[in-house]
Enzyme design. Sequence first.
Site, PDB file in Angstrom:
ATOM      1  N   PHE A 161     -15.164  85.729 -73.883  1.00  0.00           N
ATOM      2  CA  PHE A 161     -16.171  85.171 -72.972  1.00  0.00           C
ATOM      3  C   PHE A 161     -15.891  83.728 -72.586  1.00  0.00           C
ATOM      4  CE2 PHE A 161     -17.786  83.401 -76.960  1.00  0.00           C
ATOM      5  CZ  PHE A 161     -18.181  82.135 -76.561  1.00  0.00           C
ATOM      6  N   LYS A 185     -10.192  94.252 -68.923  1.00  0.00           N
ATOM      7  CA  LYS A 185     -11.462  94.555 -69.597  1.00  0.00           C
ATOM      8  C   LYS A 185     -12.028  93.206 -70.019  1.00  0.00           C
ATOM      9  CE  LYS A 185     -13.661  94.878 -72.916  1.00  0.00           C
ATOM     10  NZ  LYS A 185     -14.897  94.057 -73.113  1.00  0.00           N
ATOM     11  N   GLU A 188     -18.096  91.314 -72.233  1.00  0.00           N
ATOM     12  CA  GLU A 188     -19.430  91.684 -71.734  1.00  0.00           C
ATOM     13  C   GLU A 188     -20.225  90.430 -71.384  1.00  0.00           C
ATOM     14  OE1 GLU A 188     -17.869  92.363 -74.537  1.00  0.00           O
ATOM     15  OE2 GLU A 188     -18.844  93.947 -75.669  1.00  0.00           O
ATOM     16  N   SER A 238     -11.575  87.091 -80.957  1.00  0.00           N
ATOM     17  CA  SER A 238     -11.727  86.661 -82.350  1.00  0.00           C
ATOM     18  C   SER A 238     -10.697  87.364 -83.244  1.00  0.00           C
ATOM     19  CB  SER A 238     -13.145  86.986 -82.823  1.00  0.00           C
ATOM     20  OG  SER A 238     -13.340  88.377 -82.745  1.00  0.00           O
ATOM     21  N   CYS A 293     -10.805  77.910 -78.330  1.00  0.00           N
ATOM     22  CA  CYS A 293      -9.939  78.191 -79.468  1.00  0.00           C
ATOM     23  C   CYS A 293      -9.104  76.965 -79.816  1.00  0.00           C
ATOM     24  CB  CYS A 293      -9.029  79.376 -79.172  1.00  0.00           C
ATOM     25  SG  CYS A 293      -7.818  79.009 -77.902  1.00  0.00           S
ATOM     26  N   GLU A 387     -14.685  80.027 -88.657  1.00  0.00           N
ATOM     27  CA  GLU A 387     -14.678  79.591 -87.256  1.00  0.00           C
ATOM     28  C   GLU A 387     -16.133  79.548 -86.786  1.00  0.00           C
ATOM     29  OE1 GLU A 387     -13.084  82.210 -84.127  1.00  0.00           O
ATOM     30  OE2 GLU A 387     -12.416  80.415 -83.082  1.00  0.00           O
TER      31      GLU A 387
HETATM   32  P1  NAD Z   1     -14.544  88.812 -79.294  1.00  0.00           P
HETATM   33  O1  NAD Z   1     -13.453  89.118 -80.233  1.00  0.00           O
HETATM   34  O2  NAD Z   1     -15.936  89.085 -79.705  1.00  0.00           O
HETATM   35  O3  NAD Z   1     -14.329  89.626 -77.912  1.00  0.00           O
HETATM   36  C1  NAD Z   1     -13.091  89.626 -77.253  1.00  0.00           C
HETATM   37  C2  NAD Z   1     -12.940  90.946 -76.514  1.00  0.00           C
HETATM   38  O4  NAD Z   1     -12.936  92.005 -77.456  1.00  0.00           O
HETATM   39  C3  NAD Z   1     -14.076  91.225 -75.549  1.00  0.00           C
HETATM   40  O5  NAD Z   1     -13.566  91.776 -74.366  1.00  0.00           O
HETATM   41  C4  NAD Z   1     -14.954  92.217 -76.308  1.00  0.00           C
HETATM   42  O6  NAD Z   1     -15.596  93.127 -75.461  1.00  0.00           O
HETATM   43  C5  NAD Z   1     -13.975  92.939 -77.184  1.00  0.00           C
HETATM   44  N1  NAD Z   1     -14.558  93.344 -78.469  1.00  0.00           N
HETATM   45  C6  NAD Z   1     -15.546  92.708 -79.168  1.00  0.00           C
HETATM   46  N2  NAD Z   1     -15.781  93.350 -80.332  1.00  0.00           N
HETATM   47  C7  NAD Z   1     -14.938  94.402 -80.371  1.00  0.00           C
HETATM   48  C8  NAD Z   1     -14.690  95.435 -81.326  1.00  0.00           C
HETATM   49  N3  NAD Z   1     -15.373  95.517 -82.455  1.00  0.00           N
HETATM   50  N4  NAD Z   1     -13.730  96.341 -81.052  1.00  0.00           N
HETATM   51  C9  NAD Z   1     -13.021  96.285 -79.911  1.00  0.00           C
HETATM   52  N5  NAD Z   1     -13.226  95.324 -78.961  1.00  0.00           N
HETATM   53  C10 NAD Z   1     -14.165  94.401 -79.191  1.00  0.00           C
HETATM   54  O7  NAD Z   1     -14.367  87.283 -78.855  1.00  0.00           O
HETATM   55  P2  NAD Z   1     -15.354  86.384 -77.991  1.00  0.00           P
HETATM   56  O8  NAD Z   1     -16.568  86.080 -78.804  1.00  0.00           O
HETATM   57  O9  NAD Z   1     -15.533  86.972 -76.644  1.00  0.00           O
HETATM   58  O10 NAD Z   1     -14.480  85.062 -77.809  1.00  0.00           O
HETATM   59  C11 NAD Z   1     -14.425  84.042 -78.760  1.00  0.00           C
HETATM   60  C12 NAD Z   1     -13.260  84.221 -79.701  1.00  0.00           C
HETATM   61  O11 NAD Z   1     -12.038  84.265 -78.952  1.00  0.00           O
HETATM   62  C13 NAD Z   1     -13.098  83.060 -80.662  1.00  0.00           C
HETATM   63  O12 NAD Z   1     -12.747  83.579 -81.916  1.00  0.00           O
HETATM   64  C14 NAD Z   1     -11.948  82.246 -80.072  1.00  0.00           C
HETATM   65  O13 NAD Z   1     -11.252  81.453 -80.997  1.00  0.00           O
HETATM   66  C15 NAD Z   1     -11.102  83.335 -79.525  1.00  0.00           C
HETATM   67  N6  NAD Z   1     -10.203  82.847 -78.491  1.00  0.00           N
HETATM   68  C16 NAD Z   1      -8.884  82.720 -78.829  1.00  0.00           C
HETATM   69  C17 NAD Z   1      -7.991  82.220 -77.913  1.00  0.00           C
HETATM   70  C18 NAD Z   1      -6.555  82.054 -78.282  1.00  0.00           C
HETATM   71  O14 NAD Z   1      -5.762  81.774 -77.390  1.00  0.00           O
HETATM   72  N7  NAD Z   1      -6.170  82.220 -79.520  1.00  0.00           N
HETATM   73  C19 NAD Z   1      -8.433  81.850 -76.628  1.00  0.00           C
HETATM   74  C20 NAD Z   1      -9.789  82.016 -76.316  1.00  0.00           C
HETATM   75  C21 NAD Z   1     -10.670  82.517 -77.269  1.00  0.00           C
END
Ligand code: NAD
Length: 496
Positions: A161, A185, A188, A238, A293, A387
């Site tokens: 997000f 994808k 949400e 994440s 991140c 985190e």
């Molecule tokens: P998230 O992991 O909750 O969601 C990321 C994606 O995975 C979304 O599209 C979501 O729909 C999907 N998703 C969520 N739960 C899932 C599950 N159980 N099974 C399958 N798919 C699932 O992450 P977020 O809250 O949207 O974003 C924040 C996180 O992203 C933080 O941990 C941040 O550090 C990380 N991030 C990392 C980088 C990087 O380059 N390393 C960059 C941006 C964000």
Amino acid sequence: MILQTKPRAKAANAQQVPNVIAGKCVRSRSPRSLAKTNPSTGEVIARVPLSTAAELAAALPAAQAAQRQWAAVPVKDRVQVLYKFKRLLEDDLGRLAGLINRENGKTVSEARASIARGVECVEYAASLPMIGNGQVLEVGRGVECKMLRFPLGVVAGITPFNFPLMVPLWMAPLALACGNAFILKPSEQAPLSAVEMAKLLKAAGLPDGLFSVLHGGRDLVEAICDHPDIKAVGFVGSTPVAKAVYRRASAAGKRVRALGGAKNHLVLVPDADPKMAAQNIVDSVTGCCGQRCMAASVLLAIGEVDHVIAKIQARMAALVPGRDLGPLITSASRDKIAGYLARAEKKGARLLLDGRKANNVGAKGGYFLGASIIDRATATHEAARDEIFGPVLTIIRCKTLDEALAIENANPFGNAAAIYTGSGRAAQQFVARAAAGMVGVNIGVPVPREPFPFGGWHDSRFGDGDLTGAAAIDFWSASKKVTTKWEAPAAANWMS
Ligand code: NAD
């Protein structure tokens, strides 16, 4: 206390966000959807469908047909679309930044900067004819070996997000330039920018079917990982989800690069420039309300640095939520962070600054929280370990650089780390020994800009290679090695 959780408007009034399939906005047939709120107001602004595996399967034939034709287009012609797309993104910067502000809560200036950063990735992808050429070498007398690149087919990106346009722009332009069709994808929590991205790519001349958007949650992600006709998956999110996606998509035999979460440590040495360090550390902790991140999370304060910490505290205390600081993405996220502060206080950690008490000028229903500082924590303290993904700085006091490096090295993440010092020797030691993929010297958000690749180490990345830059050209394409001989050699050898 500013905690309030109920969305302010009835979700039933909000419009459902469309999927984009074969170049058209289409309504998902899924009976399940989620309410998406504006984090600055708490109002429901859209409903996000939880598209099904069947909808993904139904979208694939159009993507595959479009990709077969696209693969036959010379790369120099393919990237012309990206030059136009870049111009459209820039022309539309104000509107797109407003949209990001609405769906993500980033301040408009943060949103503009994030799009500008994404545009750099479009520029990089548009230069593929110049940077993506293969190799050729005479490997034996009259025997030439060359390496050619081929598209993979239909590939997918699953995004978080926190950067609704920038992270999709890390992946899709380069994947398209490499001759693939791309399925996005989005989170949400950031569904709107993805649809606008599809519209702009279409307006730039990208043939229908090459860029699709499917909204959904876990079921759709798992369907993407499993589907045999999706050849590669780029994931950003994440750590637990990155790990699960990496395992599942790898088990299905596809390429996957999954970037995960972070816990970035900054080391403050007494010889650092106090003003520059304080300002930079605050920017790193509080930019995008700590939802990056690359955000600083733990400050390893070596020796006598109270004068710098006092400046950090003053600067963070001056940030007004709703004016200088955007909201957290959801009320749950804000409440989770408030919980860390409450428990830290209960356990006797010193709250130098308590964001729950900040003067908040944001809308009443918004998910705002002020910047916070937890001082004199230990490395095992939950705020120093997890985190948090919010505007919270946890300070651990250290005696030496060795002690600070030991703490940094022991944390399971490895996205970014930085040192503030006036000493070249300390900086050199830190760069050599920090266990992170992206390291800063007097820079708290050490984002490698194009052409340098983005990616961390350890639990911040699953799969080898980075997700942008030259490594990503390899990721989004298949190499073919061709060995050629046109004349019989005078003497036979093993290559005859
Ligand atoms: P998230 O992991 O909750 O969601 C990321 C994606 O995975 C979304 O599209 C979501 O729909 C999907 N998703 C969520 N739960 C899932 C599950 N159980 N099974 C399958 N798919 C699932 O992450 P977020 O809250 O949207 O974003 C924040 C996180 O992203 C933080 O941990 C941040 O550090 C990380 N991030 C990392 C980088 C990087 O380059 N390393 C960059 C941006 C964000």
